[in-house]
Each structure stands twice: as C-alpha cells, then as structure tokens.
Design a protein around this motif. Structure first.
Motif, PDB file in Angstrom:
ATOM      1  N   THR A  16       0.749  -1.110   0.154  1.00  0.00           N
ATOM      2  CA  THR A  16      -0.067  -0.079   0.021  1.00  0.00           C
ATOM      3  C   THR A  16       0.925   1.264  -0.018  1.00  0.00           C
ATOM      4  O   THR A  16       1.916   1.397   0.881  1.00  0.00           O
ATOM      5  N   ILE A  17       0.620   1.998  -0.833  1.00  0.00           N
ATOM      6  CA  ILE A  17       1.232   3.369  -0.873  1.00  0.00           C
ATOM      7  C   ILE A  17       0.592   4.386  -0.122  1.00  0.00           C
ATOM      8  O   ILE A  17      -0.799   4.705  -0.137  1.00  0.00           O
ATOM      9  N   LYS A  18       1.316   5.013   0.880  1.00  0.00           N
ATOM     10  CA  LYS A  18       0.821   6.160   1.653  1.00  0.00           C
ATOM     11  C   LYS A  18       1.425   7.382   1.037  1.00  0.00           C
ATOM     12  O   LYS A  18       2.480   7.767   1.374  1.00  0.00           O
ATOM     13  N   PRO A  19       0.583   8.218   0.303  1.00  0.00           N
ATOM     14  CA  PRO A  19       1.082   9.627  -0.398  1.00  0.00           C
ATOM     15  C   PRO A  19       1.134  10.507   0.560  1.00  0.00           C
ATOM     16  O   PRO A  19       0.294  10.691   1.364  1.00  0.00           O
ATOM     17  N   ILE A  20       2.216  11.371   0.358  1.00  0.00           N
ATOM     18  CA  ILE A  20       2.134  12.811   0.873  1.00  0.00           C
ATOM     19  C   ILE A  20       2.289  13.873  -0.042  1.00  0.00           C
ATOM     20  O   ILE A  20       3.285  13.673  -0.985  1.00  0.00           O
TER      21      ILE A  20
END
Length: 396
Positions: A136-140
């Motif tokens: 899972t990508i957790k974007p900022i």
C-alpha cells in the motif's frame, strides 16, 4: 468464464502510455504527433555503446551472470566512486532496467499489506509496482505552489505505523523535475534511522541537475548503510532507453543477498545490452556537459513560452527533463484525448501525459499535465503553439 485476479483488475493503466491507441489512430489519419508524453530523449546515444555492439564478436549469445557480469559491476562501482559514492561490485545487482531494480527492492523489503510512504506526484509506475507487489502506498502531497519541494517531515512521521517499512523518493523527480536539497536528504535520513525504515531513492536522473545545483545521493550519507537502497538505470543517462539495463545498489548485504534470489528467478539481465552499457561508461564528461546545456535551454524556453499562455502555470524544474503545468481546464485526461482525436494545426498535434495518474490521492492533478522536454526547441515551439491554440478552442 474464468476471472482475472483482483490484483490485475486493480492494476492502474499508465498515464504515459494509455493514450497511445489515440496517437496511433491520429498518425494513420496523416497527423504528425509531437510526443511530449514520454521521457524518450532525442539525444543521440554515445557512439561508444553502439560501436561495442557492432564490434562484439559473439558466436553464442549466452546467459549472463544473474547479478550481471563481474567486469561490468566493477566498472559501475568505479562510476559511483567518480561521483563520490563508495560501493563495491558486490553491493549491486544489474537489472533489466530501473523498473526491475525497484521491483526487486520492493520484493526484498515489503510483504503484502505493508506500507510505503511516497511524496506525490511521483513516477506513475510506482502505483503499478505497488499493486503488483501487494503493498500500500501512503502518499504525502508536495505542493505545486512550493515547486514540489519535500513536504514537512512531520507529515511523514504522522503516517508511520507498524505497517510502514520504507520511504521512496525520486531524485531528481519524475514528473516534477524537483531536485532535493542536501538538507532535505538529511531530514529523511534522520527519519528512517529514527524509525528503522528503508529509504529507497530512484536516482536515474542523477546527471541532470541544473543552475549550479548538486545532486545528493543517499548512498553518501553516513549511518544509512543498512537503510539506503538506490535504483539506477542507463536509460536516461546515456539515452539508451531500449537497452533495458539498470541496477539496484545497497551497502546492506542482507538486502543484496535477498534481492539476488529474485534475480535468480528471472535468470539474468540482457547480455547484449550489458555490453553496450559497459562501453557507455567510457562516455566522456563533455557528453553530459553538452546534454545538460541543451536541456537547460529547452527548459528555459518551455517554461517561458508556457507561462505566456493565459491561465497556464508552470513549476520550474531543477533537474531531470520534465515539468508539471496547470491548465485552465477541468479534466486533463479528456483534453489530452481531444488533442489526439479532434485537434491539429497544419497536420500536427501534441501528445501529453495527464498528471492525475502521477498521484495516489484521488482527485489530485485533474487539471495538470506532465511535459517531457525531450524534443528540440523548434519542435517545442510548435508544440507550445498547438497547446496555446488548443486551449482557446477546447470546448470544455
């Protein structure tokens, strides 16, 4: 009827390539398409690489070593030493492009349902790599108005939990052209050491730093030996996209030994392309000086001309050969397709990459496009003129 996998259904299309059928249809109608959508440089490949292929005396085109030939890896290590990066041939694995290097890195350090933090917008295929790896990508979100600088470290820290395993950056950035400062790299280094995470840096555009600014590799930072993983490639550096040769680099022996098992599963990187890539390391510095000068001129021209179009805003890149432009439209996907299907000037149109596909957060980048300034100034001039007129006539 048998069903495809959930992973396959969730696999995102490439914003860079998904409009290719419309471009091909335009070409069949006799329209010349100016490709600003893909980072395929028009810069000539160094003759050293091409001559090595021509002169190769090969009777059997055999498998290469799984991690790449020792001679080539030794020369890559010497290239890094020239750039102030101390690694050995045993610290790297030759891969089939930078893409495979990133897949090996993800497979080595992440399990399904683990999380990786990435500043967005980011190279669109990171979405695809994460999906295929089950992570899972957790974007900022880095902000257009800040020229896509590194978001505050506090935002990274707020996302870190027991599932977080790594932070991934692209430096210089694709699609933004942003070049991280040394201070920003130091902030990330302290963060990953504090939380015992990996820091992956996609450094394939290392040579393309502009305006007197310097590229800062994570491999140079003391204390990151067990945390740092670098993804690299010959594709952009030597204008050798078709060679499909890259490498994964880490001073962490467990990371390299684990990645080697993934490499063994695919047997070996391309033998013939390694010959060309090894020879490319003999390219003189003057080649890069000329290339950087050319890209700076293209960037300056493109940013200046785009800024003259009413309603268009451009973030100025300090590296790579991409920029993000905001357009006075609601849906860049529709606009990009409309350009290929319904608009032309004197038999020419433009293909761009809608920027929404470079974000992981839903709804961002809808009015943005990524432009690759990989065409000469005459073609860039025509492309900007087409965009300017198209925006006036675009029905939406």
């Amino acid at each position: 009827m048998p069903r495809i996998s959930k992973k396959g259904a969730q696999m995102p299309p490439s914003p860079i390539r998904k409009l290719v059928p419309f471009a091909e249809a335009a070409k069949k109608r006799g329209i010349k398409v100016l490709h600003l959508n893909i980072g395929q440089p028009d810069i000539k490949t160094p003759p050293q690489a091409l001559d090595a292929i021509k002169d190769a005396q090969i009777e059997v085109l055999a498998y290469s070593q799984t991690d790449g030939s020792e001679e080539y890896r030794t020369k890559i290590a010497a290239y890094y030493a020239k750039n102030g990066i101390a690694v050995t041939a045993n610290d790297l694995i030759v891969t089939t492009g930078g893409s495979e290097a990133l897949l090996f890195a993800l497979g080595t350090i992440l399990d399904p349902e683990d999380e990786i933090i990435i500043p967005e917008p980011f190279y669109a295929n990171y979405n695809g790599f994460a999906t295929s790896s089950g992570v899972t990508i957790k974007p900022i979100t880095s902000k257009f108005e800040d020229n896509f600088a590194l978001p505050p470290i506090s935002e990274f820290e707020a996302l870190i939990n027991e599932h977080t395993k790594a932070i991934l950056i692209c430096n210089p950035g694709n699609p933004t052209g942003y070049l991280y400062t040394h201070e920003e790299i130091l902030q990330l280094a302290e963060l990953v050491k504090k939380h015992d995470l990996f820091l992956i840096a996609d450094e394939v555009y290392r040579e393309f730093a502009y305006d007197g600014k310097q590229h800062h590799s994570i491999l140079k930072e003391p204390g990151l030996e067990n945390h740092a993983i670098v993804v690299d490639s010959v594709s952009k550096r030597y204008s050798m996209c078709g060679a499909r040769i890259g490498c994964m680099v880490s001073k962490n022996p467990e990371v390299i030994q684990t990645a080697l098992k993934f490499a063994q599963a695919r047997l070996s990187p391309p033998t013939l392309a390694q010959i060309a890539s090894e020879a490319a390391l003999e390219t003189p510095d003057s080649y890069f000086e000329e290339v950087v000068t050319e890209y700076v001129a293209r960037r300056n021209f493109l940013v200046s001309e785009l800024s003259k179009i009413e309603g268009v805003k451009v973030a100025k890149p300090n590296g790579a050969f991409y920029c993000i432009a905001e357009l006075p439209i609601k849906n860049a996907d529709h606009f990009a397709q409309w350009l290929l299907e319904n608009f032309e000037i004197d038999g020419e149109t433009v293909m761009v990459a809608p920027a929404a596909g470079f974000y992981a957060s839903e709804g961002l980048g809808q009015n943005q496009i990524r432009i690759a300034y990989v065409l000469n100034q005459e073609k860039l001039k025509n492309a900007v003129a087409i965009l300017a007129k198209a925006l006036k006539e675009y029905p939406n």
